[in-house]
Design a protein around this motif. Structure first.
Motif, PDB file in Angstrom:
ATOM      1  N   PHE A  75       0.666  -1.414  -0.091  1.00 44.88           N
ATOM      2  CA  PHE A  75      -0.228   0.112  -0.013  1.00 44.88           C
ATOM      3  C   PHE A  75       0.984   1.316  -0.100  1.00 44.88           C
ATOM      4  CE2 PHE A  75      -4.549  -1.343   2.050  1.00 44.88           C
ATOM      5  CZ  PHE A  75      -4.633  -2.187   0.774  1.00 44.88           C
ATOM      6  N   SER A  76       0.342   2.132  -0.575  1.00 48.12           N
ATOM      7  CA  SER A  76       0.976   3.465  -0.734  1.00 48.12           C
ATOM      8  C   SER A  76       0.251   4.604   0.057  1.00 48.12           C
ATOM      9  CB  SER A  76       1.180   4.072  -1.995  1.00 48.12           C
ATOM     10  OG  SER A  76       1.913   3.159  -2.781  1.00 48.12           O
ATOM     11  N   ASP A  77       0.723   5.662   0.674  1.00 42.36           N
ATOM     12  CA  ASP A  77      -0.065   6.731   1.175  1.00 42.36           C
ATOM     13  C   ASP A  77      -1.133   7.438   0.193  1.00 42.36           C
ATOM     14  OD1 ASP A  77       1.452   6.315   3.522  1.00 42.36           O
ATOM     15  OD2 ASP A  77       2.793   8.021   3.232  1.00 42.36           O
ATOM     16  N   LYS A 137      -1.384   0.856  -5.978  1.00 43.85           N
ATOM     17  CA  LYS A 137      -0.895   1.510  -7.223  1.00 43.85           C
ATOM     18  C   LYS A 137      -0.381   0.726  -8.137  1.00 43.85           C
ATOM     19  CE  LYS A 137      -1.162   5.486  -4.730  1.00 43.85           C
ATOM     20  NZ  LYS A 137      -2.451   6.453  -5.026  1.00 43.85           N
ATOM     21  N   ASP A 138      -0.335  -0.485  -7.997  1.00 43.84           N
ATOM     22  CA  ASP A 138       0.567  -1.445  -8.874  1.00 43.84           C
ATOM     23  C   ASP A 138      -0.514  -2.658  -9.142  1.00 43.84           C
ATOM     24  OD1 ASP A 138       2.142  -3.378 -10.002  1.00 43.84           O
ATOM     25  OD2 ASP A 138       3.830  -2.636  -8.921  1.00 43.84           O
ATOM     26  N   PRO A 156      -7.629 -10.472  -5.426  1.00 36.39           N
ATOM     27  CA  PRO A 156      -9.026 -10.545  -4.956  1.00 36.39           C
ATOM     28  C   PRO A 156      -9.403 -10.261  -3.494  1.00 36.39           C
ATOM     29  CG  PRO A 156      -8.527 -12.468  -6.490  1.00 36.39           C
ATOM     30  CD  PRO A 156      -7.232 -11.796  -6.101  1.00 36.39           C
ATOM     31  N   ARG A 157      -8.157 -10.387  -2.926  1.00 44.84           N
ATOM     32  CA  ARG A 157      -8.354  -9.750  -1.326  1.00 44.84           C
ATOM     33  C   ARG A 157      -8.486  -8.260  -1.354  1.00 44.84           C
ATOM     34  NH1 ARG A 157      -8.536 -14.171   1.311  1.00 44.84           N
ATOM     35  NH2 ARG A 157      -7.245 -15.903   1.210  1.00 44.84           N
ATOM     36  N   GLY A 158      -8.105  -7.709  -2.211  1.00 43.79           N
ATOM     37  CA  GLY A 158      -8.059  -6.180  -2.315  1.00 43.79           C
ATOM     38  C   GLY A 158      -8.195  -5.789  -3.489  1.00 43.79           C
ATOM     39  N   PRO A 159      -9.156  -5.800  -4.334  1.00 39.28           N
ATOM     40  CA  PRO A 159      -9.258  -5.404  -5.762  1.00 39.28           C
ATOM     41  C   PRO A 159      -9.341  -3.838  -5.766  1.00 39.28           C
ATOM     42  CG  PRO A 159     -11.242  -6.473  -5.293  1.00 39.28           C
ATOM     43  CD  PRO A 159     -10.539  -6.515  -4.061  1.00 39.28           C
ATOM     44  N   ASP A 160      -8.652  -3.134  -5.219  1.00 34.02           N
ATOM     45  CA  ASP A 160      -9.066  -1.632  -4.844  1.00 34.02           C
ATOM     46  C   ASP A 160      -8.489  -0.660  -6.096  1.00 34.02           C
ATOM     47  OD1 ASP A 160     -10.176   0.421  -3.533  1.00 34.02           O
ATOM     48  OD2 ASP A 160      -8.425   1.002  -2.558  1.00 34.02           O
ATOM     49  N   ASP A 217      -6.205  -2.569 -14.038  1.00 28.33           N
ATOM     50  CA  ASP A 217      -5.383  -3.982 -14.647  1.00 28.33           C
ATOM     51  C   ASP A 217      -4.793  -4.692 -13.527  1.00 28.33           C
ATOM     52  OD1 ASP A 217      -5.588  -2.997 -17.098  1.00 28.33           O
ATOM     53  OD2 ASP A 217      -3.559  -2.177 -17.136  1.00 28.33           O
ATOM     54  N   ILE A 218      -4.959  -6.093 -13.596  1.00 35.00           N
ATOM     55  CA  ILE A 218      -4.576  -6.939 -12.570  1.00 35.00           C
ATOM     56  C   ILE A 218      -3.486  -7.817 -13.090  1.00 35.00           C
ATOM     57  CG2 ILE A 218      -5.277  -9.000 -11.234  1.00 35.00           C
ATOM     58  CD1 ILE A 218      -8.340  -7.889 -11.746  1.00 35.00           C
TER      59      ILE A 218
END
Length: 507
Positions: A398-400, A430-431, A437-441, A474-475
């Protein structure tokens, strides 16, 4: 008895939260008025006891004793469309990557109820107190059984619940300050399937290569991977549940330099948990395919049945899929919100805010086994237990982030207030490599609408609706911690419909 065994059931019984994915894990549903404004201007809105969550200094704007309680109904639909590919072992033996069987389009639909309860009391002209119960963080996805992403995730639920007693005082005629203690319970449930057949095929190929050489392993690799890899009959369920209680603080400032202008600052500290729980796995005996599996492995690989049995056992021992007691360090981030409120006239007010969240402290979900053996390890709990076995790790990276918004309040009549607002909310993901699937944000847009109606001097009711769109992204993610590192390649997007209702009573 652990502290969380007393507090966690109480908090969850009161809040009955089925969590949903917000920006990162943040839940912003702490008040209906704030939802109607698209979560803009939250640190200066300060019209009811929900100020406890949004800016404790705002208690000084409330008179007497006040109660606010509400529910937010959130319907989240997350689409995760991808090709799920097994390629790690295949690449070692010169074989093409293979798609995991099952539908690759996973759709997670959840209806979430997020309650909040607050009470405030003015002590005198210069001081006030309050207490609130609300959910600051949560995430949740649940994908259908049998989908191709089952080795990545089937169910993910994370919830944090705050009990937040606060105190506010008047520092000067224009400045108020507030401070609160945060008692936070955290719980998580993570499930996925483990592609046991793939792991066994890998172990058998390593054994064949040790005994007969690389060419022999390469010759039997297609048969072993095709017969056992990603087969529903050769998979076991991985269930992980952890919980804890930890502590932090909140603080706020409210400054009104002009009658028409006020500025607010709200801060919630980082809270670090050491969550304890258990990883539950199906044992080899419970799986029910041990004897047939051994016979087939022997026939397909040329290993003796004894050698095949030894190889199979390794997939279920402490180096593989065996369950056990686990601990996890969870760092939930600090938040800082700066808001401004300006009265354009007696009936119209303009407000805006920016929120900073240091999501970079939430780099991964790392689950470490407790092990009392003599092999050594790191003792993160202080219990004397060694932590040595292979950690289960879900990288997040995660990024700020920043969220910014603007809102409008219109006093239509003495009894009726109309509200609207918009915010742009940045995602910590960001990446594409970490969009699992646990965090498709992804980045989102928040549109809010609502009204407040006051039928009597003692009470009023708020109604709000917000639409949150999650951008298409994208994933290119590898599953972990199941060990096979199957890759997901595709895209995700989503939409959240929020409906909020809140009652405010003054006495």
């Amino acid at each position: 008895m652990l502290l969380h065994s007393r507090w966690l059931p109480l908090a969850l019984a009161i809040t009955t939260i089925n969590t949903v994915q917000a920006a990162g894990l943040e839940l912003t549903q702490h008040g209906a008025k704030e939802m109607a404004h698209g979560y803009a201007g939250t640190a200066t809105l300060l019209e009811d006891a929900s100020v406890i969550a949004h800016n404790p200094a705002g208690l000084m704007r409330l008179q007497g004793r006040q109660f606010s309680g509400g529910l937010s109904f959130v319907h989240a639909e997350i689409d995760y469309e991808a090709r799920f590919i097994s390629e790690r072992v295949e690449s070692l033996y010169g074989l093409p990557a293979r798609e995991v069987n099952g539908p690759g389009a996973g759709n997670s639909k959840q209806l979430t109820v997020v309650p909040h309860i607050y009470y405030s009391q003015r002590l005198n002209e210069d001081a006030a107190i309050g207490i609130g119960l609300y959910a600051p963080f949560g995430s949740g996805t649940e994908f259908p059984t049998g989908w191709a992403g089952r080795y990545h995730s089937e169910e993910t639920q994370q919830t944090a619940v705050n009990i937040n007693p606060t105190f506010a005082f008047r520092a000067s005629d224009t400045l108020s300050l507030g401070l609160g203690v945060v008692i936070q319970s955290y719980s998580a449930r993570l499930t996925n399937q483990i592609d046991l057949g793939y792991l066994v095929a890998e172990a058998v190929l390593e054994r064949v290569e040790e005994q007969s050489g690389a060419s022999a392993a390469q010759a039997v690799a297609p048969t072993l991977l095709n017969n056992y890899g990603s087969k529903p009959e050769y998979q076991v369920l991985n269930e992980i549940e952890i919980a804890s209680v930890a502590y932090g603080f909140s603080a706020g400032m409210l400054w009104q330099p002009l009658d028409a202008l006020r500025l607010g600052l709200n801060y919630r500290s980082q809270i670090s948990h050491i969550a304890e729980g258990e990883a539950k796995r199906t044992t080899l005996e419970q799986a029910g395919f041990k004897d047939n599996f051994i016979t087939q492995i022997s026939a397909d690989s040329g290993l003796t049945q004894q050698e095949a049995a030894e190889t199979l056992e390794k997939a279920f021992d402490e180096r593989g899929s065996l369950g056990g007691d686990i601990v996890s360090r969870i760092h939930l981030p600090q938040l800082l919100t700066l808001s401004a409120h300006y009265d354009l006239s007696d009936r119209i007010a303009l407000m805006g805010s920016v929120t900073y969240t240091n999501w970079s402290v939430f780099k991964e979900i790392r689950l470490e086994y407790e092990d009392t053996s003599s092999r050594g390890g790191s003792d993160i709990t202080g219990s004397g237990d060694d932590v040595r076995r292979r950690d289960l790790v879900q990288p997040l990276n995660f990024s700020d982030t920043w969220r910014a918004g603007i809102a409008l309040r219109y006093q239509a009549t003495p009894e009726l207030v109309l509200r609207t607002g918009y915010s742009q909310d940045e995602s910590p993901v960001k990446d594409a490599d970490y969009r699992t699937p646990r965090g498709p944000d992804a980045d989102r847009h928040i549109f809010g609408f609502g009204l407040s109606y006051k039928p009597a001097a003692e009470w009023d009711v708020d109604l709000a609706y917000s639409l949150i769109t999650i951008a298409r992204a994208d994933i290119n993610a590898r599953e972990n911690p199941a060990g096979t590192q199957h890759r997901a390649e595709g895209h995700s997007e989503g939409i959240l419909n929020n409906l909020g209702v809140q009652v405010n009573y003054r006495f």
